[in-house]
Design an enzyme around this catalytic site. Structure first.
Site, mmCIF file in Angstrom:
data_model
loop_
_atom_site.group_PDB
_atom_site.id
_atom_site.type_symbol
_atom_site.label_atom_id
_atom_site.label_comp_id
_atom_site.label_asym_id
_atom_site.label_seq_id
_atom_site.Cartn_x
_atom_site.Cartn_y
_atom_site.Cartn_z
ATOM 1 N N LYS A 86 0.845 -1.207 0.000
ATOM 2 C CA LYS A 86 0.000 0.000 0.000
ATOM 3 C C LYS A 86 0.878 1.253 0.000
ATOM 4 O O LYS A 86 1.903 1.292 0.681
ATOM 5 C CB LYS A 86 -0.892 -0.027 1.249
ATOM 6 N N SER A 161 -9.573 2.030 3.232
ATOM 7 C CA SER A 161 -8.717 2.718 2.287
ATOM 8 C C SER A 161 -7.754 1.812 1.516
ATOM 9 O O SER A 161 -7.245 2.215 0.468
ATOM 10 C CB SER A 161 -7.895 3.778 3.023
ATOM 11 N N SER A 185 -9.689 -0.230 7.445
ATOM 12 C CA SER A 185 -9.144 -0.102 6.087
ATOM 13 C C SER A 185 -8.520 -1.363 5.508
ATOM 14 O O SER A 185 -8.170 -1.375 4.335
ATOM 15 C CB SER A 185 -8.115 1.032 6.048
#
Lengths: 491, 98
Positions: A86, A161, A185
């Protein structure tokens, strides 16, 4: 091996690499081809490190060949395994935009501890994945670099996210990916994409090199195809790090089920998680999942976490308050975007005004307000006290049960743009995941079926502090007798 | 409680955020709604509850204070929007600067 190499789980791929049936270069190339083919549409990756990945893969293959010749020597645990990271985690030499314009040209010169440990164990980093700006959001729609599409239905969000990581793993553009979980997330995108998502216990995995959002809430986690794969990653990246004072020196070992049987396992089903607003199909899927755990020998009992309804308001004070302090570092001085001005304060204001997107600005302002003179006690002080009550709820329940089972999200993946105008509506997406972050406990999401539109349904399990391995063991037992996690979207 | 335009401007200054007039209006409205929602916390009597400053279960230990290699200056300056003479460059901080 039959089928494409991208169909192998991380565990299977590693077995193939060790046995010399496949090479890391072949495996890495297979993923790079998938990325080339599908990423322009899905937008799961913001940066693809094709060249360095193939170099690392070739080096891994050499190491395997050498070990084979010398017939021995201990090889690193994850040698030659590709992963995605990420874009809020630093990998030296690769951009780390955090999904923000303000870091568009930022290239860190150091690597996050979590990633470094994986690199030391031999992984090949494929690239950096899309995220809501600074991990603030539940859909990737807050990314400055465009939304990621859900591989199960490209008109829908992948969750957020860590939506880029989730879409990459679900779409078979990576075998496994790192995510982060500050309010859900990892777990909510895992639910939306049919994956196994692990949010680790606060203190289990170092956050050094993770761009800070809410420091008392942030955790590093994994998005994987199954519990076994998630476990492989956790085992390598967890543990004490002198660079993160919140990591514990010795991880407590909790009891966990071994093998297929869950006999003796007590599961709490909290009534506060089965409320109005939870879709009937998700509820049915989750209850069926719990029934399956009972078939394996577990005993489900009703429990209560009475302060659950306060988790959302507590979170939307504490997380923005911490974010407003953490994001103060983006001032156009040492890194990131600068809008040149003659006056220093004006330079700060213009740089931040131009560099941050709407959701980040909103949260910085909520946080600044909640911490400002005259309002601190009423907002931040009160939120900290209620947070203690939420934590106490979990402590009490975990005296009676070994884990909690609940939905991961109120619905399956929603359409892109569905919550466009009302930030509060988007915040409600996280109502079932926020409490674990407030309490610091681990959480895991597994796929427990599909709704009438073919969208994955997530079953969430929560455990006491440092029960990460227990959650993985229960999920592994569940995945031995179900095959939801083996489904893959047709791209 | 509804935030006035002056409230929004005050918060934006605290946060060092330049906002357009349109943003001031929009965020004023949205922030007011969010604050109204979090106002729910006032329902609870927490007089006897100690505030929770940290969720770390065990007491964390500081690492030994030992000198170690710093990050290379050139690497750090490579990300700077403006630098000269191996230093970050900013507009004058004190009145009467150049």
């Amino acid at each position: 091996m039959s089928g494409g190499l991208h169909e192998l789980s991380a565990k299977q791929a590693l077995a193939g690499l060790r046995a010399g049936k496949i090479s890391s270069v072949e495996l890495t190339r297979a993923y790079l081809e998938r990325i080339e083919q599908h990423n322009p549409r899905l937008n799961a990756y913001l940066y693809v490190a094709a060249e360095s990945a193939l170099q690392a893969a070739a080096a891994a293959d050499k190491q395997y060949a050498k070990a084979r010749r010398s017939k021995g020597g201990k090889l690193p645990a994850l040698l030659g395994l590709p992963i995605a990271v990420k874009d809020v985690l630093a990998v030296a030499g690769m951009p780390a935009t955090c999904g923000s314009r303000i870091l568009e040209n930022f290239v860190p010169s150091y690597t996050a501890t979590s990633v470094q440990r994986l690199l030391d164990a031999g992984v090949v980093v494929l690239g950096k994945t899309n995220t809501d700006e600074f991990a603030m959001g539940s859909s990737t729609e807050n990314s400055a670099y465009g939304v990621t599409l859900n591989p199960w239905d490209e008109t829908r969000v992948p969750g957020g996210s860590s939506g880029g990581s989730a879409a990459a793993v679900a779409g078979r553009l990576a075998p496994v990916a790192l995510g982060t979980d500050t309010g859900g997330s990892v777990r909510q995108p895992a639910a939306f994409c049919g994956l196994t998502g692990l949010k680790t216990t606060y203190g289990r995995v170092s956050r050094y090199g993770l761009v800070a959002f809410g420091s008392s809430l942030d955790t590093v986690g994994v998005l994987a195809r199954d519990a076994a794969d998630a476990g492989l990653i956790l085992k390598v990246m967890g543990g004490y790090d002198p660079q993160d004072a919140t990591t514990v020196e010795k991880t407590p070992k909790l009891e966990k089920p071994s093998g297929k049987s869950l006999k003796g396992l007590r599961i709490g089903v909290p009534k506060e998680y089965f409320i109005e607003g939870l879709s009937a199909e998700v509820e049915n899927g989750v209850r069926e999942g719990i029934r399956q755990l009972e078939v394996l020998g577990a005993k489900a009992v009703p429990v209560s976490l009475p302060h659950t309804e306060y988790a959302l308001p507590v979170y939307y004070i504490i997380a923005p308050a911490e974010a407003s302090a953490n994001l103060a570092r983006f001032d156009g001085v040492r890194y990131g975007l600068r809008v040149a001005q003659d006056d220093l304060i004006e330079m700060f204001k213009r740089s931040r005004g131009a560099g941050f997107g709407p959701e980040v600005k909103r949260r910085i302002m909520i946080g600044s307000y909640a911490l400002s003179a005259g309002y601190y006690d009423a907002y931040y002080g009160q939120a900290q006290k209620v947070r203690a009550l939420i934590r106490r709820d979990f402590d009490n329940v975990f005296k009676k049960v070994d884990l909690i089972a609940a939905p991961s999200a109120p619905s399956t993946a929603f359409r892109i743009g569905a919550h466009g105008n009302d930030p509060l509506e988007m915040y409600l997406e996280d109502v079932f995941t926020l409490p674990a972050n407030l309490a610091g406990v681990p959480g895991l999401c597994v796929c427990a079926g599909f709704d009438g539109q073919g969208l994955p349904i997530g079953l969430q399990m929560l455990g006491p502090h440092f029960a990460d391995e227990r959650l993985l063991a229960v999920a592994a037992a569940y995945q031995k007798v179900t095959d939801w996690h083996k489904q893959a979207p047709a791209l | 409680m509804r935030l006035t335009k002056e409230d929004v401007e005050h918060i934006a200054l605290l946060a060092r955020l330049h906002l357009s007039e349109e943003e001031k209006e929009r965020y004023g409205e949205q922030l007011s709604n969010i604050l109204e929602h979090v106002g729910k916390l006032q329902e609870l009597d927490t007089a006897d509850v100690p505030a929770m400053a940290s969720i770390v279960v065990e007491r964390s230990r500081l690492r030994p204070d030992e000198p170690a290699a710093a990050m290379p200056r050139a690497d750090l300056l490579a990300n700077a929007p403006d630098a000269s003479d191996e230093q970050f460059k900013v507009p004058p901080v004190l009145d009467g600067g150049p």
